[in-house]
Design a protein around this motif. Structure first.
Motif, PDB file in Angstrom:
ATOM      1  N   ILE A 110       0.817  -1.082   0.000  1.00 39.39           N
ATOM      2  CA  ILE A 110       0.000   0.198  -0.069  1.00 39.39           C
ATOM      3  C   ILE A 110       0.890   1.082  -0.069  1.00 39.39           C
ATOM      4  CG2 ILE A 110      -2.166  -1.100   1.025  1.00 39.39           C
ATOM      5  CD1 ILE A 110      -1.185   0.186   3.562  1.00 39.39           C
ATOM      6  N   PHE A 131      -4.988   5.642   5.769  1.00 42.91           N
ATOM      7  CA  PHE A 131      -3.951   4.897   6.022  1.00 42.91           C
ATOM      8  C   PHE A 131      -3.524   5.269   7.409  1.00 42.91           C
ATOM      9  CE2 PHE A 131      -3.849   5.259   1.679  1.00 42.91           C
ATOM     10  CZ  PHE A 131      -3.258   4.021   1.238  1.00 42.91           C
ATOM     11  N   GLU A 183      -0.048   3.656  10.213  1.00 40.77           N
ATOM     12  CA  GLU A 183       1.438   3.324   9.748  1.00 40.77           C
ATOM     13  C   GLU A 183       1.978   3.232  11.125  1.00 40.77           C
ATOM     14  OE1 GLU A 183       2.424   5.721   5.751  1.00 40.77           O
ATOM     15  OE2 GLU A 183       2.739   6.686   7.594  1.00 40.77           O
ATOM     16  N   GLN A 235      -4.688  -0.054   5.674  1.00 40.05           N
ATOM     17  CA  GLN A 235      -5.719   0.825   5.397  1.00 40.05           C
ATOM     18  C   GLN A 235      -7.064   0.536   5.601  1.00 40.05           C
ATOM     19  OE1 GLN A 235      -5.212   1.448   1.090  1.00 40.05           O
ATOM     20  NE2 GLN A 235      -7.313   2.557   0.974  1.00 40.05           N
TER      21      GLN A 235
END
Length: 160
Positions: free
Chosen positions: A128, A143, A145, A138
Motif C-alpha cells: 500500500i 492509512f 502506519e 488501510q
C-alpha cells in the motif's frame, strides 16, 4: 446498506454520464464506473453491473470479468470498515503477521471474511506504499502506519 435501486437517482446518472464524458472511448470508463457503484452500495451488485454494461454498450460478461480481476472491487457487501493489512516484505519484517493474528483474535475472523455484524472485513493486500512506516494498514481510505497491536486496538476502538 443501500441497494442499487436506492442509489440510482438522477444525480447518480449525471455522475456516471460525467465520468463517461471524460473518455474518448466509453469502454475506458469501466473502472471509474465500478468505483462509483461500489462507493454508493459498498459493493457492486448485479443490477449495478447491468447499469454499467448498458451505459457503456458492453455485455455483462465484460463488466464481470473486469470487476473480478481487481482485488479492490467486490461482488458482495464488504462491511462498514474494510481493514486492508499490507503483507509485503517490509510490513512482514516489521510485524504484519503478528498484527494479522491480533486482528483475527480480536475480530474472530480470518482474511477474506467479515464479522457477523457486517462491521469489519479483513483483507491482506499487496503493498500500500507505506514501506518506510511499516507495518501499515488501510481502513477504507485512511492509512495507518507504524502499527502495533495496541495502536490497532486504539484505532478500532475510536471508530464510530
Amino acid at each position: 446498506m443501500p441497494t442499487f435501486a436506492d442509489v440510482l437517482t438522477q444525480d447518480f446518472e449525471r455522475q456516471a454520464d460525467a465520468i463517461i464524458a471524460r473518455y474518448p472511448q466509453k469502454r475506458s470508463a469501466i473502472l471509474p464506473l465500478l468505483h462509483l457503484v461500489q462507493n454508493a452500495c459498498n459493493y457492486i451488485p448485479e443490477d449495478g453491473m447491468r447499469f454499467i454494461a448498458k451505459k457503456l454498450g458492453l455485455n455483462m460478461n465484460d463488466v464481470y470479468e473486469t470487476l473480478t480481476f481487481y482485488s479492490m472491487l467486490f461482488t458482495e457487501p464488504i462491511g462498514a470498515y474494510h481493514l486492508q493489512l499490507c503483507r509485503t516484505i517490509s510490513c512482514y519484517l516489521c510485524g504484519a503477521a503478528q498484527l494479522r493474528e491480533h486482528l483475527e483474535k480480536r475480530l474472530g475472523i480470518r482474511p477474506g471474511q467479515k464479522t457477523p455484524d457486517g462491521r469489519f472485513r479483513l483483507s491482506e493486500v499487496e503493498c500500500i506504499g507505506a514501506c518506510s512506516a511499516a507495518p501499515a494498514m488501510q481502513i477504507n481510505f485512511d492509512f495507518h502506519e507504524n502499527l502495533t497491536p495496541e495502536k490497532v486496538d486504539a484505532i478500532l476502538d475510536a471508530l464510530p
